[in-house]
Design an enzyme around this catalytic site. Structure first.
Site, mmCIF file in Angstrom:
data_model
loop_
_atom_site.group_PDB
_atom_site.id
_atom_site.type_symbol
_atom_site.label_atom_id
_atom_site.label_comp_id
_atom_site.label_asym_id
_atom_site.label_seq_id
_atom_site.Cartn_x
_atom_site.Cartn_y
_atom_site.Cartn_z
ATOM 1 N N THR A 97 0.921 -1.271 -0.063
ATOM 2 C CA THR A 97 -0.074 -0.070 0.111
ATOM 3 C C THR A 97 1.064 1.077 0.014
ATOM 4 O O THR A 97 1.935 1.253 0.478
ATOM 5 C CB THR A 97 -0.924 0.100 1.253
ATOM 6 O OG1 THR A 97 0.111 0.131 2.605
ATOM 7 C CG2 THR A 97 -1.680 -1.046 1.497
ATOM 8 N N ASP A 98 0.172 2.384 -0.485
ATOM 9 C CA ASP A 98 1.049 3.720 -0.299
ATOM 10 C C ASP A 98 0.674 3.874 1.346
ATOM 11 O O ASP A 98 -0.065 2.995 2.168
ATOM 12 C CB ASP A 98 0.086 5.051 -0.799
ATOM 13 C CG ASP A 98 1.147 6.052 -1.106
ATOM 14 O OD1 ASP A 98 2.034 6.075 -0.174
ATOM 15 O OD2 ASP A 98 0.930 6.802 -1.750
ATOM 16 N N TRP A 99 1.482 4.857 1.971
ATOM 17 C CA TRP A 99 1.348 4.788 3.531
ATOM 18 C C TRP A 99 0.070 5.121 3.978
ATOM 19 O O TRP A 99 -0.448 6.531 3.914
ATOM 20 C CB TRP A 99 2.691 5.688 3.806
ATOM 21 C CG TRP A 99 3.985 4.949 4.218
ATOM 22 C CD1 TRP A 99 4.539 5.069 5.400
ATOM 23 C CD2 TRP A 99 4.515 3.926 3.338
ATOM 24 N NE1 TRP A 99 5.755 4.315 5.306
ATOM 25 C CE2 TRP A 99 5.792 3.674 4.021
ATOM 26 C CE3 TRP A 99 4.318 3.433 2.208
ATOM 27 C CZ2 TRP A 99 6.407 2.404 3.630
ATOM 28 C CZ3 TRP A 99 5.115 2.501 1.512
ATOM 29 C CH2 TRP A 99 6.170 2.004 2.317
ATOM 30 N N GLY A 100 -0.467 4.300 4.328
ATOM 31 C CA GLY A 100 -1.684 4.571 5.235
ATOM 32 C C GLY A 100 -3.062 4.458 4.211
ATOM 33 O O GLY A 100 -4.273 4.638 4.392
#
Ligand code: BGC
Length: 799
Positions: A228-231
């Site tokens: 994932t992208d962060w978060g």
């Protein structure tokens, strides 16, 4: 499964835990099974390795590494070998710093010039972005470390990037937004792909099976891991089913419990988790092969020199009246512009690198020009300063040559928010105009990572665009100004006269929670060329100190759609130099709507004075194809195709036609905007190519949910308004002490935090808002205070 034996020994809890980060930058380790932890770090134009406090916006410190030119400047070299070298250098620094995965490259399309993160993307053209991205990946990965191709997919704006829902028709998706990812995946095999924050057709990218499995894995053969992208993790259970392997950073075990229960309740087949674990174990094998012995002591010095070379190769000469450039070494130069002294060489946000050295334009010019003077001319704060202006104008009046450094300041482009217009700061425009009144030898050096309006271009004699050219960019600019390097960079995006000429300008970000891409694939030159809208500087444009002559175009059909194209290019001018030869394909089949021409090949050729070389391009089916939505496949329309070789999209020097067999051309919905490109595409046009279109219904009190943000809810909720004010105070405390939206750090953080969907609030820092408090705000904003308090009490009891 490759790692069946290990997986069989692991408990369900251990397997689930492996699929979510241990810390902000690390993955879990299980020494009992020999499973090592991986360290991931931003990218992509250098490394952002944080050793103290972590964050995803480049706010806390990181160790010093080489800051290369950002993506848009690097891509302007159009030199895949050089970009591979840059990747290799970054890979070596990653090995040195014990980094396993470098988070890049970003190959999102520059859909609209106002996207705040355009400086981190390569181009408005998918063919070019794909080739440059692939070369970068090959370079990094040749060192036994990994990469993360991002942000998959359709992350083309910063506003509400964590919640916007992108609606795009299938042809635009296939022909424009995905091919750069596809090329990078197929040609360079990145070890990971990073899913974007946004939704595509109603489904968050993290849960999007169509993107992550059907297209990425099945169609393109991707065999790496998806992170994932962060978060960006929306629903972990749907994520597993969609093919999302690693959640970053971890959600502090929050999703793990849900996943375990889903497996136990029969809602999630354990096979999905095993599959993700298997891919992560392969990822560990692939990204722990760095050999520290390959890293020499001189690495940073060597990379500083390389950064200078890349920056110089990406410098774009836009104007050079009466051959004002190059200057002679002993020229007397007056340098004007605060940006010449305080360089802006990269952009704010997650890609922010702490450089190993830093040179300004002033340093660069002083390496050459014996006699020089410097005047600030303007302040980097967006305010007028008459004294600075007057002093600079007076100096210009008595100078032979003026080097005037202008451009975008940090508040004008950044991750986390989009630009409001396409102009440079007003105090700088005033300075250019005033200096132009008193001097006729003005060389403008532009810094900034995205397209700008240049209404003043006719008033100056030379323009060199350096973009955000990294830690050695100032030296590189001077190398060009004084002729040590002959400029060979070319624009990778169109520079329109005014923002209003961009077709999406009337609706871009106007309804940010639903990005309906009415213009389909007509972005950048695909629109300007086809609609015949004049532009200031076209795609592929850039001048040289020498001249190139093109000749002898040969076209050879090697198969049904395999075509070999060759041409000669000769340096007929006075300097050694390099030319970017571009190949465009223009279909005239009379069939379905399509851009009037598209880039399908390019080559950068180094040529000494008088030297001539042959360039060769190999075209295949995809070079001529359009995507057929009904057949779900690429098709060729029978008819005539022009093969055009040129020095820019507007400067075609050679042309030949070929005839191809294929499907009978069909025209559907000919009365829509997509055929005429006249005016602006409407909702009515869009529904003919996007059948499930529904207008977005703005959220109001009573309909807020965990995807809403404090910024949205504060419009109708007093408690959210108070929270917003509190956020301002807290963020101001660590960013200059006061609430100041002209402070780039404050603005980036405030826009990101206040516009975060509530579901993501707990993820970013140890002291961020807990989930139950986020739930409380949503209930409260909906007018259900008591229900909200119950959420807090209930969740506290469960602790
Ligand atoms: C950015 C990514 C970046 C990540 C980690 C996110 O906010 O969108 O590009 O890699 O943070 O810093």
């Amino acid at each position: 499964m490759k790692h069946k034996k290990i997986i069989e020994r692991m408990s369900l809890e251990e397997k689930i835990a492996l699929c979510s980060g241990k810390s902000f930058w690390e993955t879990q380790e299980f020494s009992q099974y020999g499973i090592k932890s991986l360290f991931l770090s931003d990218g992509p134009h250098g490394l952002r390795k944080q050793v103290g406090e972590s964050d995803h916006l480049g706010l806390n410190a990181s160790i010093a590494t080489t800051c290369f030119p950002t993506a848009s400047a690097a891509a302007a070299t159009w030199d895949v070998d050089l970009i591979r070298e840059m990747g290799d250098a970054i890979g070596k620094e990653a090995v040195k710093e014990d980094i396993n995965i470098v988070l890049g490259p970003g190959v999102n399309m520059k859909r609209n010039p106002l996207c705040g993160r355009n400086f981190e993307y390569f181009s408005e053209d998918p063919f070019l972005s794909g080739k440059i991205g692939a070369a970068w990946i090959q370079g990094v990965q040749s060192n036994g470390v990994g990469t993360s191709l991002k942000h998959f997919a359709l992350n083309n704006q910063e506003l509400k990037r964590m919640s916007t829902n992108v609606l795009v028709d299938e042809r635009a998706l296939r022909e424009y937004y995905l091919p750069a990812f596809e090329t990078a995946v197929k040609e360079a095999k990145p070890t990971t792909v990073m899913c974007a924050y946004n939704k595509v057709e109603g489904t968050y990218c993290s849960d999007n099976k169509r993107l992550l499995s059907d297209i990425l894995r099945e169609e393109w053969g991707f065999d790496g891991a998806v992170i994932t992208d962060w978060g960006a993790m929306n629903n972990r259970i749907d994520g597993f089913k969609a093919g999302l392997d690693l959640e970053m950073p971890g959600s502090k075990g929050r999703f793990d419990k849900e996943v375990k229960k889903a497996v136990e309740d029969g809602l999630l087949d354990e096979r999905y988790i095993d599959q993700a674990v298997d891919r992560l174990l392969t990822l560990i094998e692939r990204t722990t092969k760095g050999n520290k012995e390959s890293v020499t002591k001189e690495l940073h010095d060597k990379n500083h020199k390389l950064a200078r070379r890349i920056a110089a190769a990406g410098g774009i000469l836009l104007k050079n009246d009466d051959k004002l450039l190059p200057l002679k070494d002993d020229s007397e130069v007056t340098i004007i512009g605060e940006l010449a002294k305080i360089p802006r060489y990269q952009g704010n946000g997650s890609s922010l690198v702490t450089p190993t050295k830093l040179s300004s334009l002033l340093d660069g010019i002083r390496e050459y020009a014996g006699k020089n003077r410097f005047f600030s001319g303007y302040s980097l704060k967006d305010v007028e300063d008459d004294a600075l202006l007057k002093e600079a104008v007076e100096a210009a009046r008595t100078s032979n040559t003026v080097v005037l450094c202008i451009g975008l300041t940090d508040i004008y482009e950044s991750e986390g928010f989009d630009r409001e217009h396409m102009r440079i700061p007003a105090n700088q425009i005033k300075l250019i105009e005033a200096v132009a009144e008193v001097n006729e030898n003005i060389i403008v050096i532009i810094v900034g990572g995205s397209a700008i309006e240049m209404p003043w271009a006719a008033k100056v004699q030379a323009i060199l665009h350096m973009q955000l050219s990294g830690q050695a960019g100032g030296l590189a600019a001077a190398d060009i100004v004084f002729g040590k390097v002959n400029p060979s960079g070319k624009l990778t995006e169109t520079y329109p006269f005014i923002y209003e000429d961009v077709v999406s300008s009337t609706y871009f970000n106007k309804n940010p929670k639903q990005g309906a891409y009415f213009e389909s694939m007509y972005c950048g030159y695909r629109y300007f060329e086809t609609a015949k809208v004049p532009v200031r500087y076209p795609f592929g444009f850039g001048l040289s100190y020498t001249e190139f002559k093109y000749s002898n175009l040969q076209v050879k059909k090697l198969g049904l759609y395999d075509v070999e194209v060759t041409a000669n290019v000769e340096n007929v001018g006075e300097f050694d130099g390099a030319e970017v030869v571009q190949l465009y394909v223009a279909a005239s089949t009379g069939g379905v709507y399509r851009p009037s021409k598209e880039l399908k090949g390019f080559a950068k050729v180094q040529l000494e004075k008088g030297e001539s070389k042959q360039v060769r391009f190999n075209l295949d089916k995809r070079s001529f194809a359009v995507y057929d939505q009904d057949k779900k496949d690429w098709i060729i329309e029978e008819g005539i195709y022009a093969l055009q070789i040129g020095a820019s999209i507007k400067d075609i020097r050679l042309e030949k036609h070929i005839e191809l067999e294929g499907e009978k051309p069909v025209r559907k919905n000919c009365s829509t905007w997509y055929y005429s490109l006249s005016g602006i595409p409407s909702r009515k046009d869009f529904v003919t190519i996007y059948h499930n279109y529904e207008d977005y219904v703005p959220q109001i009190k009573g309909t807020y949910d965990m995807t809403s943000s404090i910024k949205e809810m504060k419009e109708t909720s007093l408690i959210c308004k108070i929270m917003y004010k509190d956020m301002e105070k807290i963020i101001a405390k660590n960013n200059g002490g006061k609430v100041d939206y002209t402070n780039p750090g404050f603005r980036m953080l405030m826009d990101s935090a206040s516009d975060n969907p509530m579901k993501s609030m707990p993820l970013f820092s140890p002291d961020s808002m807990p989930l139950n408090v986020a739930e409380f705000f949503v209930e409260a904003a909906n007018g259900h205070m008591i229900k909200g308090f119950r959420k807090i009490i209930k969740s506290n009891k469960n602790k």
